[in-house]
Design a protein around this motif. Sequence first.
Motif, mmCIF file in Angstrom:
data_model
loop_
_atom_site.group_PDB
_atom_site.id
_atom_site.type_symbol
_atom_site.label_atom_id
_atom_site.label_comp_id
_atom_site.label_asym_id
_atom_site.label_seq_id
_atom_site.Cartn_x
_atom_site.Cartn_y
_atom_site.Cartn_z
ATOM 1 N N VAL A 1 -15.379 37.455 30.213
ATOM 2 C CA VAL A 1 -16.075 38.355 31.219
ATOM 3 C C VAL A 1 -17.232 39.175 30.394
ATOM 4 O O VAL A 1 -18.197 39.327 30.931
ATOM 5 C CB VAL A 1 -15.074 39.456 31.591
ATOM 6 C CG1 VAL A 1 -15.911 40.488 32.084
ATOM 7 C CG2 VAL A 1 -13.993 38.814 32.615
ATOM 8 N N LYS A 2 -16.939 39.413 29.010
ATOM 9 C CA LYS A 2 -18.125 40.078 28.181
ATOM 10 C C LYS A 2 -19.203 38.987 28.074
ATOM 11 O O LYS A 2 -20.333 39.452 27.827
ATOM 12 C CB LYS A 2 -17.365 40.202 26.894
ATOM 13 C CG LYS A 2 -16.443 41.516 27.067
ATOM 14 C CD LYS A 2 -17.197 42.727 27.207
ATOM 15 C CE LYS A 2 -16.093 43.920 27.228
ATOM 16 N NZ LYS A 2 -16.790 45.458 27.489
ATOM 17 N N LEU A 3 -18.950 37.734 28.023
ATOM 18 C CA LEU A 3 -19.921 36.473 27.678
ATOM 19 C C LEU A 3 -20.731 36.302 28.903
ATOM 20 O O LEU A 3 -21.862 35.608 28.729
ATOM 21 C CB LEU A 3 -19.091 35.332 27.196
ATOM 22 C CG LEU A 3 -18.438 35.554 25.831
ATOM 23 C CD1 LEU A 3 -17.851 34.396 25.759
ATOM 24 C CD2 LEU A 3 -19.450 35.655 24.765
ATOM 25 N N LYS A 4 -20.162 36.694 30.177
ATOM 26 C CA LYS A 4 -20.893 36.204 31.233
ATOM 27 C C LYS A 4 -22.435 36.907 31.195
ATOM 28 O O LYS A 4 -23.334 35.996 31.767
ATOM 29 C CB LYS A 4 -20.169 36.946 32.455
ATOM 30 C CG LYS A 4 -20.808 36.580 33.597
ATOM 31 C CD LYS A 4 -20.112 37.129 34.952
ATOM 32 C CE LYS A 4 -20.908 36.992 36.325
ATOM 33 N NZ LYS A 4 -20.194 37.668 37.529
ATOM 34 N N PRO A 5 -22.708 37.839 30.837
ATOM 35 C CA PRO A 5 -24.086 38.238 30.779
ATOM 36 C C PRO A 5 -24.964 37.712 29.861
ATOM 37 O O PRO A 5 -26.208 37.524 30.052
ATOM 38 C CB PRO A 5 -23.972 39.895 30.367
ATOM 39 C CG PRO A 5 -22.559 40.352 30.650
ATOM 40 C CD PRO A 5 -21.910 39.154 30.326
ATOM 41 N N ILE A 6 -24.614 37.170 29.045
ATOM 42 C CA ILE A 6 -25.254 36.412 27.909
ATOM 43 C C ILE A 6 -25.626 34.904 28.644
ATOM 44 O O ILE A 6 -26.842 34.542 28.349
ATOM 45 C CB ILE A 6 -24.450 35.933 26.712
ATOM 46 C CG1 ILE A 6 -23.953 37.406 26.072
ATOM 47 C CG2 ILE A 6 -25.181 35.011 25.718
ATOM 48 C CD1 ILE A 6 -23.178 37.314 24.669
ATOM 49 N N ALA A 7 -24.722 34.424 29.291
ATOM 50 C CA ALA A 7 -24.883 33.099 29.976
ATOM 51 C C ALA A 7 -25.829 33.298 30.999
ATOM 52 O O ALA A 7 -26.397 32.256 31.561
ATOM 53 C CB ALA A 7 -23.547 32.514 30.278
ATOM 54 N N GLY A 8 -25.836 34.347 31.672
ATOM 55 C CA GLY A 8 -26.447 34.575 32.957
ATOM 56 C C GLY A 8 -25.751 34.032 34.237
ATOM 57 O O GLY A 8 -26.352 33.802 35.104
ATOM 58 N N LYS A 9 -24.633 33.589 34.212
ATOM 59 C CA LYS A 9 -24.049 32.883 35.350
ATOM 60 C C LYS A 9 -22.401 33.120 35.170
ATOM 61 O O LYS A 9 -22.212 33.455 34.068
ATOM 62 C CB LYS A 9 -24.281 31.495 35.569
ATOM 63 C CG LYS A 9 -23.864 30.630 34.237
ATOM 64 C CD LYS A 9 -24.445 28.849 34.658
ATOM 65 C CE LYS A 9 -23.828 28.173 33.668
ATOM 66 N NZ LYS A 9 -23.884 26.924 34.117
ATOM 67 N N ARG A 10 -21.701 32.895 36.142
ATOM 68 C CA ARG A 10 -20.173 32.737 35.996
ATOM 69 C C ARG A 10 -19.893 31.873 35.023
ATOM 70 O O ARG A 10 -20.119 30.665 35.305
ATOM 71 C CB ARG A 10 -19.739 32.499 37.444
ATOM 72 C CG ARG A 10 -18.366 32.765 37.474
ATOM 73 C CD ARG A 10 -17.791 33.031 39.194
ATOM 74 N NE ARG A 10 -16.372 33.295 39.085
ATOM 75 C CZ ARG A 10 -15.429 32.345 39.318
ATOM 76 N NH1 ARG A 10 -16.008 30.983 39.577
ATOM 77 N NH2 ARG A 10 -14.173 32.876 39.268
ATOM 78 N N LEU A 11 -19.037 32.253 34.307
ATOM 79 C CA LEU A 11 -18.311 31.360 33.451
ATOM 80 C C LEU A 11 -16.810 30.913 33.927
ATOM 81 O O LEU A 11 -16.113 31.890 34.247
ATOM 82 C CB LEU A 11 -18.041 31.942 32.079
ATOM 83 C CG LEU A 11 -19.403 32.416 31.270
ATOM 84 C CD1 LEU A 11 -19.280 32.872 30.078
ATOM 85 C CD2 LEU A 11 -20.492 31.276 31.111
ATOM 86 N N HIS A 12 -16.500 29.572 34.100
ATOM 87 C CA HIS A 12 -15.375 29.119 34.300
ATOM 88 C C HIS A 12 -14.393 28.884 33.222
ATOM 89 O O HIS A 12 -14.847 28.453 32.152
ATOM 90 C CB HIS A 12 -15.380 27.804 34.995
ATOM 91 C CG HIS A 12 -16.179 27.840 36.443
ATOM 92 N ND1 HIS A 12 -15.728 28.362 37.469
ATOM 93 C CD2 HIS A 12 -17.361 27.693 36.628
ATOM 94 C CE1 HIS A 12 -16.415 28.266 38.242
ATOM 95 N NE2 HIS A 12 -17.744 27.928 37.885
ATOM 96 N N PRO A 13 -13.092 29.435 32.975
ATOM 97 C CA PRO A 13 -12.153 29.696 32.211
ATOM 98 C C PRO A 13 -12.065 28.129 31.609
ATOM 99 O O PRO A 13 -11.915 27.867 30.401
ATOM 100 C CB PRO A 13 -10.981 30.187 32.638
ATOM 101 C CG PRO A 13 -11.355 31.080 33.437
ATOM 102 C CD PRO A 13 -12.735 30.176 34.258
#
Length: 85
Positions: free
Chosen positions: A47-59
């Motif tokens: 959840v914390k990494l999502k802003p870095i990636a700029g998109k939804r991250l799938h586990p």
Amino acid sequence: MTKQEMFERLSAILQETFDTEASKITPEARLYEDLDIDSIDAVDLIVKLKPIAGKRLHPDAFKAVRTLQDVVDALYELMQEKSAA
């Protein structure tokens, strides 16, 4: 963003969110064994990494992740896919 910048952001997240000692944060550090990041913490980390990636991250993208370098590599790969799309 370079892999080094990602690692630095990841380091800051680990220190702020999980109270991880800076001295433990190395690319080779294993999430569970060295940093005490369990499965619930891993979800929080995503959840914390999502802003870095700029998109939804799938586990699922992080299932094979074991070390901090694995996290950086997976995140970098996702960002490269986003910029290529």
